[in-house]
Scaffold this motif. Sequence first.
Motif, PDB file in Angstrom:
ATOM      1  N   VAL A  25       9.172-104.553  -0.436  1.00  9.40           N
ATOM      2  CA  VAL A  25      10.188-104.358   0.602  1.00  9.40           C
ATOM      3  C   VAL A  25      11.555-104.831   0.121  1.00  9.40           C
ATOM      4  N   GLN A  26      11.582-105.997  -0.527  1.00 11.91           N
ATOM      5  CA  GLN A  26      12.866-106.511  -0.994  1.00 11.91           C
ATOM      6  C   GLN A  26      13.497-105.599  -2.041  1.00 11.91           C
ATOM      7  N   GLY A  27      12.684-105.115  -2.979  1.00 10.68           N
ATOM      8  CA  GLY A  27      13.217-104.236  -4.014  1.00 10.68           C
ATOM      9  C   GLY A  27      13.730-102.924  -3.459  1.00 10.68           C
ATOM     10  N   GLU A  28      13.004-102.351  -2.486  1.00  7.22           N
ATOM     11  CA  GLU A  28      13.426-101.083  -1.902  1.00  7.22           C
ATOM     12  C   GLU A  28      14.618-101.255  -0.964  1.00  7.22           C
ATOM     13  N   ALA A  29      14.807-102.483  -0.465  1.00  7.71           N
ATOM     14  CA  ALA A  29      15.944-102.726   0.439  1.00  7.71           C
ATOM     15  C   ALA A  29      17.267-102.791  -0.304  1.00  7.71           C
ATOM     16  N   ILE A  30      17.245-103.104  -1.594  1.00 10.65           N
ATOM     17  CA  ILE A  30      18.493-103.279  -2.339  1.00 10.65           C
ATOM     18  C   ILE A  30      19.336-102.007  -2.375  1.00 10.65           C
ATOM     19  N   PRO A  31      18.774-100.830  -2.765  1.00 10.75           N
ATOM     20  CA  PRO A  31      19.623 -99.623  -2.737  1.00 10.75           C
ATOM     21  C   PRO A  31      20.102 -99.268  -1.333  1.00 10.75           C
ATOM     22  N   ALA A  32      19.267 -99.539  -0.315  1.00  9.26           N
ATOM     23  CA  ALA A  32      19.689 -99.257   1.053  1.00  9.26           C
ATOM     24  C   ALA A  32      20.843-100.167   1.465  1.00  9.26           C
ATOM     25  N   LEU A  33      20.784-101.432   1.069  1.00 13.85           N
ATOM     26  CA  LEU A  33      21.869-102.355   1.387  1.00 13.85           C
ATOM     27  C   LEU A  33      23.137-102.008   0.612  1.00 13.85           C
ATOM     28  N   THR A  34      22.967-101.535  -0.612  1.00 12.28           N
ATOM     29  CA  THR A  34      24.132-101.088  -1.381  1.00 12.28           C
ATOM     30  C   THR A  34      24.826 -99.934  -0.677  1.00 12.28           C
ATOM     31  N   GLN A  35      24.048 -98.959  -0.213  1.00 18.28           N
ATOM     32  CA  GLN A  35      24.627 -97.833   0.513  1.00 18.28           C
ATOM     33  C   GLN A  35      25.236 -98.299   1.833  1.00 18.28           C
ATOM     34  N   CYS A  36      24.617 -99.272   2.460  1.00 19.51           N
ATOM     35  CA  CYS A  36      25.161 -99.794   3.718  1.00 19.51           C
ATOM     36  C   CYS A  36      26.522-100.444   3.484  1.00 19.51           C
ATOM     37  N   THR A  37      26.649-101.191   2.387  1.00 18.63           N
ATOM     38  CA  THR A  37      27.925-101.825   2.065  1.00 18.63           C
ATOM     39  C   THR A  37      28.996-100.787   1.767  1.00 18.63           C
ATOM     40  N   LEU A  38      28.634 -99.763   1.003  1.00 23.10           N
ATOM     41  CA  LEU A  38      29.612 -98.763   0.585  1.00 23.10           C
ATOM     42  C   LEU A  38      29.931 -97.760   1.680  1.00 23.10           C
ATOM     43  N   LEU A  39      28.895 -97.279   2.363  1.00 18.92           N
ATOM     44  CA  LEU A  39      29.048 -96.120   3.239  1.00 18.92           C
ATOM     45  C   LEU A  39      28.858 -96.445   4.719  1.00 18.92           C
ATOM     46  N   GLY A  40      28.453 -97.675   5.035  1.00 17.61           N
ATOM     47  CA  GLY A  40      28.292 -98.066   6.433  1.00 17.61           C
ATOM     48  C   GLY A  40      26.897 -97.844   6.975  1.00 17.61           C
ATOM     49  N   THR A  41      26.039 -97.152   6.227  1.00 12.97           N
ATOM     50  CA  THR A  41      24.670 -96.869   6.677  1.00 12.97           C
ATOM     51  C   THR A  41      23.735 -96.877   5.483  1.00 12.97           C
ATOM     52  N   GLY A  42      22.587 -97.539   5.650  1.00 15.47           N
ATOM     53  CA  GLY A  42      21.553 -97.515   4.629  1.00 15.47           C
ATOM     54  C   GLY A  42      20.214 -97.237   5.283  1.00 15.47           C
ATOM     55  N   TYR A  43      19.336 -96.521   4.600  1.00 12.42           N
ATOM     56  CA  TYR A  43      18.067 -96.117   5.193  1.00 12.42           C
ATOM     57  C   TYR A  43      16.890 -96.587   4.338  1.00 12.42           C
ATOM     58  N   VAL A  44      15.819 -97.011   4.999  1.00 17.66           N
ATOM     59  CA  VAL A  44      14.516 -97.199   4.366  1.00 17.66           C
ATOM     60  C   VAL A  44      13.475 -96.554   5.275  1.00 17.66           C
ATOM     61  N   GLU A  45      12.363 -96.169   4.701  1.00 16.98           N
ATOM     62  CA  GLU A  45      11.267 -95.603   5.480  1.00 16.98           C
ATOM     63  C   GLU A  45       9.994 -96.377   5.203  1.00 16.98           C
ATOM     64  N   SER A  46       9.065 -96.308   6.130  1.00 19.56           N
ATOM     65  CA  SER A  46       7.786 -96.985   5.976  1.00 19.56           C
ATOM     66  C   SER A  46       6.668 -95.961   6.069  1.00 19.56           C
ATOM     67  N   PRO A  47       6.435 -95.222   4.966  1.00 18.76           N
ATOM     68  CA  PRO A  47       5.347 -94.236   4.973  1.00 18.76           C
ATOM     69  C   PRO A  47       3.995 -94.914   4.785  1.00 18.76           C
ATOM     70  N   TRP A  48       2.943 -94.138   4.912  1.00 20.27           N
ATOM     71  CA  TRP A  48       1.596 -94.648   4.653  1.00 20.27           C
ATOM     72  C   TRP A  48       1.164 -94.151   3.280  1.00 20.27           C
ATOM     73  N   LEU A  49       0.818 -95.093   2.404  1.00 22.03           N
ATOM     74  CA  LEU A  49       0.493 -94.757   1.020  1.00 22.03           C
ATOM     75  C   LEU A  49      -1.013 -94.613   0.837  1.00 22.03           C
ATOM     76  N   VAL A  50      -1.419 -93.481   0.267  1.00 24.37           N
ATOM     77  CA  VAL A  50      -2.812 -93.259  -0.125  1.00 24.37           C
ATOM     78  C   VAL A  50      -2.810 -92.841  -1.588  1.00 24.37           C
ATOM     79  N   GLU A  51      -3.491 -93.636  -2.412  1.00 28.15           N
ATOM     80  CA  GLU A  51      -3.578 -93.332  -3.846  1.00 28.15           C
ATOM     81  C   GLU A  51      -5.036 -93.162  -4.250  1.00 28.15           C
ATOM     82  N   ARG A  52      -5.285 -92.183  -5.103  1.00 27.46           N
ATOM     83  CA  ARG A  52      -6.629 -91.952  -5.650  1.00 27.46           C
ATOM     84  C   ARG A  52      -6.549 -92.044  -7.171  1.00 27.46           C
TER      85      ARG A  52
END
Length: 203
Positions: free
Chosen positions: A99-126
């Motif tokens: 979560v912390q690693g994925e939040a960094i680019p979103a926070l960067t965009q939030c600082t620059l552009l006023g909005t940052g996005y993250v999503e919480s999908p469900w991961l299934v790996e085989r």
Amino acid sequence: DYVVDEFQRYETSVKDRFDKAKKIYDMWLNKPPIRVYDWQNQVHVPMMIEAEQTVTPKVFAALFPTEAPIDVQVYGDATPEQGIVIKGLIAHHFGVSNVQGEAIPALTQCTLLGTGYVESPWLVERKWQQFMGQRYQAITANRPDCKAVNFFELYPHPAKLRMDDGLPIIRRRFCDAEYIKRLSDNQNFKVENLKAALDSESV
């Protein structure tokens, strides 16, 4: 036709915002501005990235004072011990999902552009496993995940003001074969025509 018309309407409504954001993004990438007059300074000073890298770490530290900033609160018949167990489980998923690693680019965009996005999908790996000389495919991950979302992928409804106002957001993304395969493996999604999409040769 309806989907295309709606997307064009959304795209038109955010065009000015995206054009301005692209200019800011170019400044952050340290691209020299176009100089149209001879008297303009030819020395490029990268001030945008310095400003962003001053603000973003402070926002990050405020959001994540610990690896998983979660308080324990129990209600009803739940015991404090159950609350601690649940907190530990959530903290574990915070780490596994990065979560912390994925939040960094979103926070960067939030600082620059006023909005940052993250999503919480469900991961299934085989993955292929081997047992007693036999290979078989097994589910190795079935959990919540966290991914940063590009600012330029989301097109909010022209009248949307808040995330909870019920108005839709269109997301434009390019799906390769690997992404479609992951969808087909995910038991939480029942999307039709996936096999036809994988077998197709259209671009």
